[in-house]
Design a protein around this motif. Sequence first.
Motif, PDB file in Angstrom:
ATOM      1  N   TYR A 120       0.816  -1.236   0.000  1.00 36.34           N
ATOM      2  CA  TYR A 120       0.000   0.000   0.000  1.00 36.34           C
ATOM      3  C   TYR A 120       0.842   1.277   0.000  1.00 36.34           C
ATOM      4  CZ  TYR A 120      -3.857  -3.158   1.194  1.00 36.34           C
ATOM      5  OH  TYR A 120      -4.779  -4.181   1.186  1.00 36.34           O
ATOM      6  N   LEU A 121       2.122   1.193  -0.366  1.00 34.53           N
ATOM      7  CA  LEU A 121       2.969   2.398  -0.309  1.00 34.53           C
ATOM      8  C   LEU A 121       3.356   2.961  -1.678  1.00 34.53           C
ATOM      9  CD1 LEU A 121       5.345   1.566   2.687  1.00 34.53           C
ATOM     10  CD2 LEU A 121       3.613   3.387   2.566  1.00 34.53           C
ATOM     11  N   CYS A 122       3.298   2.140  -2.748  1.00 33.05           N
ATOM     12  CA  CYS A 122       3.816   2.612  -4.038  1.00 33.05           C
ATOM     13  C   CYS A 122       3.032   3.805  -4.597  1.00 33.05           C
ATOM     14  CB  CYS A 122       3.843   1.467  -5.059  1.00 33.05           C
ATOM     15  SG  CYS A 122       5.143   0.249  -4.714  1.00 33.05           S
ATOM     16  N   GLU A 123       1.722   3.740  -4.489  1.00 33.60           N
ATOM     17  CA  GLU A 123       0.927   4.868  -4.998  1.00 33.60           C
ATOM     18  C   GLU A 123       1.356   6.167  -4.308  1.00 33.60           C
ATOM     19  OE1 GLU A 123      -3.455   3.167  -6.259  1.00 33.60           O
ATOM     20  OE2 GLU A 123      -3.086   3.470  -4.133  1.00 33.60           O
ATOM     21  N   GLU A 124       1.594   6.067  -3.009  1.00 30.33           N
ATOM     22  CA  GLU A 124       1.959   7.251  -2.227  1.00 30.33           C
ATOM     23  C   GLU A 124       3.309   7.807  -2.674  1.00 30.33           C
ATOM     24  OE1 GLU A 124       0.819   6.481   1.780  1.00 30.33           O
ATOM     25  OE2 GLU A 124       2.097   8.105   2.545  1.00 30.33           O
ATOM     26  N   ARG A 125       4.262   6.920  -2.884  1.00 30.42           N
ATOM     27  CA  ARG A 125       5.593   7.349  -3.349  1.00 30.42           C
ATOM     28  C   ARG A 125       5.495   8.053  -4.702  1.00 30.42           C
ATOM     29  NH1 ARG A 125       6.330   6.881   1.040  1.00 30.42           N
ATOM     30  NH2 ARG A 125       7.299   5.182   2.197  1.00 30.42           N
ATOM     31  N   PHE A 126       4.669   7.490  -5.566  1.00 31.89           N
ATOM     32  CA  PHE A 126       4.477   8.085  -6.894  1.00 31.89           C
ATOM     33  C   PHE A 126       3.803   9.457  -6.771  1.00 31.89           C
ATOM     34  CE2 PHE A 126       2.535   8.692 -11.051  1.00 31.89           C
ATOM     35  CZ  PHE A 126       3.458   8.168 -11.939  1.00 31.89           C
ATOM     36  N   GLY A 127       2.805   9.513  -5.906  1.00 32.49           N
ATOM     37  CA  GLY A 127       2.090  10.776  -5.692  1.00 32.49           C
ATOM     38  C   GLY A 127       2.997  11.862  -5.157  1.00 32.49           C
ATOM     39  N   GLU A 128       3.913  11.480  -4.270  1.00 34.21           N
ATOM     40  CA  GLU A 128       4.856  12.466  -3.720  1.00 34.21           C
ATOM     41  C   GLU A 128       5.743  13.037  -4.831  1.00 34.21           C
ATOM     42  OE1 GLU A 128       6.712  10.011  -0.794  1.00 34.21           O
ATOM     43  OE2 GLU A 128       4.988  10.130   0.574  1.00 34.21           O
ATOM     44  N   ALA A 129       6.189  12.160  -5.726  1.00 33.24           N
ATOM     45  CA  ALA A 129       7.018  12.618  -6.843  1.00 33.24           C
ATOM     46  C   ALA A 129       6.208  13.528  -7.765  1.00 33.24           C
ATOM     47  CB  ALA A 129       7.549  11.411  -7.628  1.00 33.24           C
ATOM     48  N   LEU A 130       4.959  13.101  -8.046  1.00 32.42           N
ATOM     49  CA  LEU A 130       4.091  13.881  -8.921  1.00 32.42           C
ATOM     50  C   LEU A 130       3.833  15.274  -8.344  1.00 32.42           C
ATOM     51  CD1 LEU A 130       2.718  13.178 -11.616  1.00 32.42           C
ATOM     52  CD2 LEU A 130       0.667  12.559 -10.346  1.00 32.42           C
ATOM     53  N   SER A 131       3.771  15.376  -7.018  1.00 27.89           N
ATOM     54  CA  SER A 131       3.460  16.674  -6.399  1.00 27.89           C
ATOM     55  C   SER A 131       4.635  17.649  -6.530  1.00 27.89           C
ATOM     56  CB  SER A 131       3.077  16.485  -4.935  1.00 27.89           C
ATOM     57  OG  SER A 131       4.225  16.132  -4.182  1.00 27.89           O
ATOM     58  N   LEU A 132       5.804  17.125  -6.897  1.00 29.47           N
ATOM     59  CA  LEU A 132       6.934  18.026  -7.149  1.00 29.47           C
ATOM     60  C   LEU A 132       6.746  18.763  -8.483  1.00 29.47           C
ATOM     61  CD1 LEU A 132      10.001  15.760  -6.158  1.00 29.47           C
ATOM     62  CD2 LEU A 132       8.816  17.477  -4.747  1.00 29.47           C
ATOM     63  N   LYS A 133       5.920  18.205  -9.343  1.00 26.69           N
ATOM     64  CA  LYS A 133       5.695  18.838 -10.653  1.00 26.69           C
ATOM     65  C   LYS A 133       4.269  18.520 -11.116  1.00 26.69           C
ATOM     66  CE  LYS A 133       8.193  19.547 -14.985  1.00 26.69           C
ATOM     67  NZ  LYS A 133       9.302  19.090 -15.835  1.00 26.69           N
ATOM     68  N   PRO A 134       3.286  19.159 -10.491  1.00 28.32           N
ATOM     69  CA  PRO A 134       1.876  18.811 -10.739  1.00 28.32           C
ATOM     70  C   PRO A 134       1.455  18.959 -12.194  1.00 28.32           C
ATOM     71  CG  PRO A 134       2.088  20.254  -8.821  1.00 28.32           C
ATOM     72  CD  PRO A 134       3.435  20.229  -9.480  1.00 28.32           C
ATOM     73  N   SER A 135       2.190  19.749 -12.946  1.00 31.00           N
ATOM     74  CA  SER A 135       1.800  19.925 -14.351  1.00 31.00           C
ATOM     75  C   SER A 135       1.926  18.636 -15.149  1.00 31.00           C
ATOM     76  CB  SER A 135       2.676  21.006 -14.999  1.00 31.00           C
ATOM     77  OG  SER A 135       4.026  20.563 -15.043  1.00 31.00           O
ATOM     78  N   LEU A 136       2.640  17.669 -14.608  1.00 32.00           N
ATOM     79  CA  LEU A 136       2.790  16.382 -15.313  1.00 32.00           C
ATOM     80  C   LEU A 136       1.481  15.596 -15.366  1.00 32.00           C
ATOM     81  CD1 LEU A 136       6.253  14.909 -14.176  1.00 32.00           C
ATOM     82  CD2 LEU A 136       5.667  16.089 -16.312  1.00 32.00           C
ATOM     83  N   ARG A 137       0.597  15.836 -14.401  1.00 36.28           N
ATOM     84  CA  ARG A 137      -0.613  15.001 -14.300  1.00 36.28           C
ATOM     85  C   ARG A 137      -1.371  14.885 -15.620  1.00 36.28           C
ATOM     86  NH1 ARG A 137      -3.298  11.730 -14.876  1.00 36.28           N
ATOM     87  NH2 ARG A 137      -5.058  10.821 -13.731  1.00 36.28           N
ATOM     88  N   ASP A 138      -1.505  15.988 -16.333  1.00 38.52           N
ATOM     89  CA  ASP A 138      -2.301  15.959 -17.563  1.00 38.52           C
ATOM     90  C   ASP A 138      -1.536  15.370 -18.743  1.00 38.52           C
ATOM     91  OD1 ASP A 138      -4.372  16.998 -16.160  1.00 38.52           O
ATOM     92  OD2 ASP A 138      -4.039  19.069 -16.804  1.00 38.52           O
ATOM     93  N   LYS A 139      -0.262  15.067 -18.506  1.00 38.73           N
ATOM     94  CA  LYS A 139       0.532  14.458 -19.584  1.00 38.73           C
ATOM     95  C   LYS A 139       0.612  12.937 -19.447  1.00 38.73           C
ATOM     96  CE  LYS A 139       3.479  18.481 -20.479  1.00 38.73           C
ATOM     97  NZ  LYS A 139       3.248  19.390 -19.308  1.00 38.73           N
ATOM     98  N   ILE A 140       0.044  12.404 -18.373  1.00 34.79           N
ATOM     99  CA  ILE A 140       0.149  10.963 -18.123  1.00 34.79           C
ATOM    100  C   ILE A 140      -1.230  10.338 -17.909  1.00 34.79           C
ATOM    101  CG2 ILE A 140       2.450  11.234 -17.093  1.00 34.79           C
ATOM    102  CD1 ILE A 140       1.175  10.838 -14.353  1.00 34.79           C
ATOM    103  N   GLU A 141      -1.264   8.987 -18.040  1.00 30.09           N
ATOM    104  CA  GLU A 141      -2.478   8.240 -17.706  1.00 30.09           C
ATOM    105  C   GLU A 141      -2.162   7.345 -16.518  1.00 30.09           C
ATOM    106  OE1 GLU A 141      -1.949   9.651 -21.458  1.00 30.09           O
ATOM    107  OE2 GLU A 141      -1.135   7.652 -21.065  1.00 30.09           O
ATOM    108  N   LEU A 142      -3.041   7.401 -15.516  1.00 30.17           N
ATOM    109  CA  LEU A 142      -2.824   6.597 -14.315  1.00 30.17           C
ATOM    110  C   LEU A 142      -3.818   5.434 -14.278  1.00 30.17           C
ATOM    111  CD1 LEU A 142      -2.212   9.336 -11.593  1.00 30.17           C
ATOM    112  CD2 LEU A 142      -0.528   7.822 -12.676  1.00 30.17           C
ATOM    113  N   VAL A 143      -3.240   4.225 -14.130  1.00 27.76           N
ATOM    114  CA  VAL A 143      -4.043   3.010 -13.984  1.00 27.76           C
ATOM    115  C   VAL A 143      -3.823   2.508 -12.567  1.00 27.76           C
ATOM    116  CG1 VAL A 143      -4.409   0.654 -14.839  1.00 27.76           C
ATOM    117  CG2 VAL A 143      -3.519   2.435 -16.392  1.00 27.76           C
ATOM    118  N   THR A 144      -4.891   2.128 -11.885  1.00 28.43           N
ATOM    119  CA  THR A 144      -4.683   1.441 -10.615  1.00 28.43           C
ATOM    120  C   THR A 144      -5.748   0.359 -10.433  1.00 28.43           C
ATOM    121  OG1 THR A 144      -4.079   1.682  -8.287  1.00 28.43           O
ATOM    122  CG2 THR A 144      -5.938   3.026  -9.066  1.00 28.43           C
TER     123      THR A 144
END
Lengths: 300, 300, 300
Positions: free
Chosen positions: B56-80
Amino acid sequence: MERIQIAENLSFSRIIHGLWRLEDWKYSSKETLELIEYCLNEGITTFDHADIYGSYLCEERFGEALSLKPSLRDKIELVTKCGIVLPSKQRPQHTSHYYNTSYEHILLSAHNSLKALKTDYIDLLLIHRPDPFMNPEEVAEAFSTLHREGKVRHFGVSNFKNHQFRMLESYLDFPLVTNQLELSPSNLENFLDGTLNLCQEKRIPPMAWSPLGGGSIFTEQDEKSLRLHATLKKVGEELGIAEIDKVIYSWLLAHPARIMPIVGSGKKERIHNAVDALNYSISTEQWFEILQSSMGHEVP
Amino acid sequence: MERIQIAENLSFSRIIHGLWRLEDWKYSSKETLELIEYCLNEGITTFDHADIYGSYLCEERFGEALSLKPSLRDKIELVTKCGIVLPSKQRPQHTSHYYNTSYEHILLSAHNSLKALKTDYIDLLLIHRPDPFMNPEEVAEAFSTLHREGKVRHFGVSNFKNHQFRMLESYLDFPLVTNQLELSPSNLENFLDGTLNLCQEKRIPPMAWSPLGGGSIFTEQDEKSLRLHATLKKVGEELGIAEIDKVIYSWLLAHPARIMPIVGSGKKERIHNAVDALNYSISTEQWFEILQSSMGHEVP
Amino acid sequence: MERIQIAENLSFSRIIHGLWRLEDWKYSSKETLELIEYCLNEGITTFDHADIYGSYLCEERFGEALSLKPSLRDKIELVTKCGIVLPSKQRPQHTSHYYNTSYEHILLSAHNSLKALKTDYIDLLLIHRPDPFMNPEEVAEAFSTLHREGKVRHFGVSNFKNHQFRMLESYLDFPLVTNQLELSPSNLENFLDGTLNLCQEKRIPPMAWSPLGGGSIFTEQDEKSLRLHATLKKVGEELGIAEIDKVIYSWLLAHPARIMPIVGSGKKERIHNAVDALNYSISTEQWFEILQSSMGHEVP
């Protein structure tokens, strides 16, 4: 008791009584009538037969009991089956064991069942086993004839795998209303191979035969039976249930496919345990604990 | 990079990056961000998660990285994914390993994923494993709620066999858009048992997990692994490919079902090998040479 | 002879002649012509080929015989197959054994068959084996092209399981008209695994290859072969049939799926036995006696 809608004009009691060992119990007609009335008092109104049960004698024994109080007929639903041919003193013309789902055999078998059960109609007639020699056009014609004549209200199958179910249904003018399957914690085959899934896809509630797994959980000393017995006992303790059979019925009743367990016992206490299982609610975690105990390993 | 249309308003990069071992890599948020940006530079825009990855930790680690550059969100597709319950320090309320596809669990799990990934929406949510206790009506209701609230754009499954797929889909208002399957030269099950055929019949591109077969081809000394390794090496030589993993990706990419391999590596070279495989074209004869090497016998 | 309607404008003789061993018989063109005319006199008008039979030579041998009397073409139906690639002196470009169901290969194979058979059209073209690398869109396009050009009248498959059949058919503009299957008392697989059921569901008559089970019943001394041989002999005596092969054909012909057995013999007596089997009517009980003898146990 909860009722399950089988078709527009037919509902079954969630717990069904099964008569396949009636002949073994050596009950008088009066005792059989008492058993029927006990079931009715418990809310069980649906009774499961097959032409071959008790070497073609169980339907007759039940019919004799019913004739002591004919007013009961409209308060119950009668299920019976056809399609297996068994050598028997009652059928001297049968010289070997095979399947027969011809037009003639289905009609003859249904007529015999009507006569033995001393009733004008069967609520639900099942093809007992998938027949590799089945002519689906003849089955369809037999079903239509019996339905048109008012002798059988609805039709279903038993022990059919998905390909057999889909094939037969493609020849019928009306949908099959159930698939009577072996379903128990001891026998997971139909839970895992897609057979139960097709019932859910078709929105038809399955009937469960041998829900207690033929008793092996209670008597056998093999690793699986001992392991499953211990798990059922533990879950029972968590739920406040002392009887293993009641835990098993709770497990089946919890499944979203609306499984209708068939209680095949002549003992009031056993029948009551099945009915009382409706008062308990097994958790998802407990459901999987029992599943995994039967499988002998965790889910992936 | 080639893109695969998953639905009217969603496309995936042909190669997908998988984060299931992210927690093992002990990356800082900055290093994870670098990995994401490396993928984007390579054309990989789709990232595969599950709630349970890394306990249950990988999503969180990824989210922390994403929050360093939130503009990336619209450039990627997230599957979970959701539906598996695992005991974990992060979920002290979980006392055993089982499946839960109830309405409440799916909603809770999706909300947890949204929070951990620090995003407003998930592009694709999958049921992680076929659940023998599934209530398809609850799954359908959960999917509808999440879709209506804009929290999840599309829905799919993982590891479903055909009967489970057809059953669940029959309860949904929209089609399932993928089935994430184990597909590799080492594991042919889904190629041969009809699971991949159903994807083709439904016109849905499958995602491939463990495309390298868990690495057994590289490390194991059993007969099958050695034989397959030798064949992959030989075909690689014919194609001018030095790396075995690249040959494997080429094998998967050549299949007409439009398989999308998930690269689960944190190493840039490994990721690049998968992407570069798109530049090679394996022949039908070579495809069968690898298939038959895995089977250990010729096709009939 | 009874004829089976395969499509609106195509019917087959119930018994089909198979040419897969024609090359082994070392017949002159004149002798092959005599064989064809013998078949026609017996009522057999349908002849089963494949590109690969006799290492790509059987179609040619048949075509040479046909060219001695071209007027026969309109009196017969020609079935052939494509999709297997075999190394052969006749195909030096083939360096290994694999499947190829690409657009180009199907067209090339059909054109080769037309040329070898010295005919303008093939009545029925089958995909010989289910191809795990099949691109169904290419197969559909190849079928459409061949149909549009008048080169092939109808299309079917061979040895397809249900998932492969449903998948391919979902890409076609017209239904597949048959599935040529191994069906014999020695090999019950397709009777029991749902493959024959799908033929019945789709209302398509299957063709039966290796109806005599490859001859093992006649020559092998293992328990199953001996048991089955004894049962066939017994049933034959009851029916007044002296020849085991005739009993086997009767068993296949009795099945309601309208099985069309392929007789692969060059001997007139053997061919006649298959045709004569149409005059005998095996009972349901006898059908099951043979089935159960093959299974080695009773039905449940």
